[in-house]
Design an enzyme around this catalytic site. Sequence first.
Site, PDB file in Angstrom:
ATOM      1  N   GLU A 153     -74.681 -62.833 -13.863  1.00 35.22           N
ATOM      2  CA  GLU A 153     -75.979 -62.569 -14.518  1.00 35.22           C
ATOM      3  C   GLU A 153     -77.135 -62.596 -13.521  1.00 35.22           C
ATOM      4  O   GLU A 153     -78.038 -61.747 -13.593  1.00 35.22           O
ATOM      5  CB  GLU A 153     -76.238 -63.583 -15.645  1.00 35.22           C
ATOM      6  CG  GLU A 153     -75.168 -63.628 -16.723  1.00 35.22           C
ATOM      7  CD  GLU A 153     -74.747 -62.279 -17.256  1.00 35.22           C
ATOM      8  OE1 GLU A 153     -73.575 -62.128 -17.646  1.00 35.22           O
ATOM      9  OE2 GLU A 153     -75.583 -61.337 -17.263  1.00 35.22           O
ATOM     10  N   HIS A 156     -77.465 -59.376 -11.838  1.00 33.92           N
ATOM     11  CA  HIS A 156     -78.127 -58.338 -12.641  1.00 33.92           C
ATOM     12  C   HIS A 156     -79.640 -58.384 -12.445  1.00 33.92           C
ATOM     13  O   HIS A 156     -80.296 -57.335 -12.371  1.00 33.92           O
ATOM     14  CB  HIS A 156     -77.817 -58.504 -14.138  1.00 33.92           C
ATOM     15  CG  HIS A 156     -76.552 -57.840 -14.592  1.00 33.92           C
ATOM     16  ND1 HIS A 156     -76.270 -56.512 -14.364  1.00 33.92           N
ATOM     17  CD2 HIS A 156     -75.497 -58.323 -15.288  1.00 33.92           C
ATOM     18  CE1 HIS A 156     -75.091 -56.208 -14.896  1.00 33.92           C
ATOM     19  NE2 HIS A 156     -74.596 -57.293 -15.465  1.00 33.92           N
TER      20      HIS A 156
HETATM   21  C1  LIG Z   1     -65.656 -64.462 -25.511  1.00 37.68           C
HETATM   22  O1  LIG Z   1     -65.493 -63.589 -24.418  1.00 37.68           O
HETATM   23  C2  LIG Z   1     -64.603 -64.033 -23.496  1.00 37.68           C
HETATM   24  C3  LIG Z   1     -63.771 -65.117 -23.623  1.00 37.68           C
HETATM   25  C4  LIG Z   1     -62.921 -65.425 -22.577  1.00 37.68           C
HETATM   26  C5  LIG Z   1     -62.904 -64.672 -21.446  1.00 37.68           C
HETATM   27  C6  LIG Z   1     -63.746 -63.569 -21.299  1.00 37.68           C
HETATM   28  C7  LIG Z   1     -64.588 -63.261 -22.356  1.00 37.68           C
HETATM   29  N1  LIG Z   1     -65.456 -62.221 -22.355  1.00 37.68           N
HETATM   30  C8  LIG Z   1     -65.900 -61.548 -21.236  1.00 37.68           C
HETATM   31  O2  LIG Z   1     -65.522 -61.771 -20.114  1.00 37.68           O
HETATM   32  N2  LIG Z   1     -66.763 -60.613 -21.552  1.00 37.68           N
HETATM   33  C9  LIG Z   1     -67.337 -59.756 -20.547  1.00 37.68           C
HETATM   34  C10 LIG Z   1     -68.802 -60.132 -20.429  1.00 37.68           C
HETATM   35  O3  LIG Z   1     -69.399 -60.427 -21.481  1.00 37.68           O
HETATM   36  N3  LIG Z   1     -69.428 -60.152 -19.215  1.00 37.68           N
HETATM   37  C11 LIG Z   1     -70.844 -60.465 -19.201  1.00 37.68           C
HETATM   38  C12 LIG Z   1     -71.706 -59.327 -18.699  1.00 37.68           C
HETATM   39  O4  LIG Z   1     -71.295 -58.182 -18.611  1.00 37.68           O
HETATM   40  N4  LIG Z   1     -72.907 -59.704 -18.345  1.00 37.68           N
HETATM   41  O5  LIG Z   1     -73.775 -58.822 -17.834  1.00 37.68           O
HETATM   42  C13 LIG Z   1     -68.765 -59.930 -17.945  1.00 37.68           C
HETATM   43  C14 LIG Z   1     -68.131 -61.235 -17.406  1.00 37.68           C
HETATM   44  C15 LIG Z   1     -67.346 -60.924 -16.124  1.00 37.68           C
HETATM   45  C16 LIG Z   1     -67.389 -62.164 -15.313  1.00 37.68           C
HETATM   46  C17 LIG Z   1     -68.549 -62.971 -15.784  1.00 37.68           C
HETATM   47  C18 LIG Z   1     -69.150 -62.288 -16.967  1.00 37.68           C
HETATM   48  C19 LIG Z   1     -67.095 -58.314 -20.984  1.00 37.68           C
HETATM   49  C20 LIG Z   1     -67.786 -57.364 -20.023  1.00 37.68           C
HETATM   50  C21 LIG Z   1     -65.585 -58.082 -20.937  1.00 37.68           C
HETATM   51  C22 LIG Z   1     -67.599 -58.066 -22.374  1.00 37.68           C
HETATM   52 ZN   LIG Z   2     -72.764 -57.514 -16.529  1.00 38.01          ZN
END
Ligand SMILES: COc1ccccc1NC(=O)N[C@H](C(=O)N(CC(=O)NO)CC1CCCC1)C(C)(C)C
Ligand SMILES: [Zn+2]
Length: 185
Positions: A153, A156
């Site tokens: 984050e 970003h």
């Molecule tokens: C409940 O959801 C989960 C439970 C257990 C493991 C993983 C997840 N979810 C996620 O990793 N979710 C990812 C996520 O929110 N992001 C955040 C994003 O895109 N922010 O800009 C990406 C992740 C990749 C590594 C850290 C954040 C996405 C891109 C796959 C939706």
């Molecule tokens: Zn992201």
Amino acid sequence: MITMDDIVREGDPILRKVLDEVNMPPTEEDKAELRCMLQFLKNSQDPEIAGKCNLRAGVGLSANQIGLNKRMFAVYIADEDGEKAYTVFNPKLVSHSISMIYLPQGEGCLSVDRKVDGFVPRYERIKVKAYDLDGNEVLIKLKGYPAIVFQHEMDHLNGIMFYDHINKDNPFALPANTDIRSVYE
Ligand SMILES: COc1ccccc1NC(=O)N[C@H](C(=O)N(CC(=O)NO)CC1CCCC1)C(C)(C)C
Ligand SMILES: [Zn+2]
């Protein structure tokens, strides 16, 4: 309510901008927007709401992903030992470990509608100075998966995408001479 339609996808220049600091104390508007971002993450992890609204289960969301030029993001991680919610303004990485970690399955992004394979090296432990919803300065210490989410984050806010960190020649190469190990979320 934020839905996937509100999420900016790669190609939009705002994802490559270095975002502006939010004046402290935050305005009611700043706080409302940040609360909405956290609510989106909670909704996206609620099978009922996520199913009805077709939300991808998100763990973190930065302001530019909903088109806002403000240095703020929300993180919501619900794991076995309870849920961790963070809403931060103007985060600054104040220190980090030398040791690194990466997710063996790689990373994705709510703003990226494609699979990008490869390891994304992240610091194993970080200390972040930021301001909370009330505008109070906080020091946040994280390690492991939460540290990965915060680094994703914070990137970003500086116009950096996760795949910028993937080795161009060999996506699964790990940085040489580095203490790095895989971690599962
Ligand atoms: C409940 O959801 C989960 C439970 C257990 C493991 C993983 C997840 N979810 C996620 O990793 N979710 C990812 C996520 O929110 N992001 C955040 C994003 O895109 N922010 O800009 C990406 C992740 C990749 C590594 C850290 C954040 C996405 C891109 C796959 C939706
Ligand atoms: Zn992201």
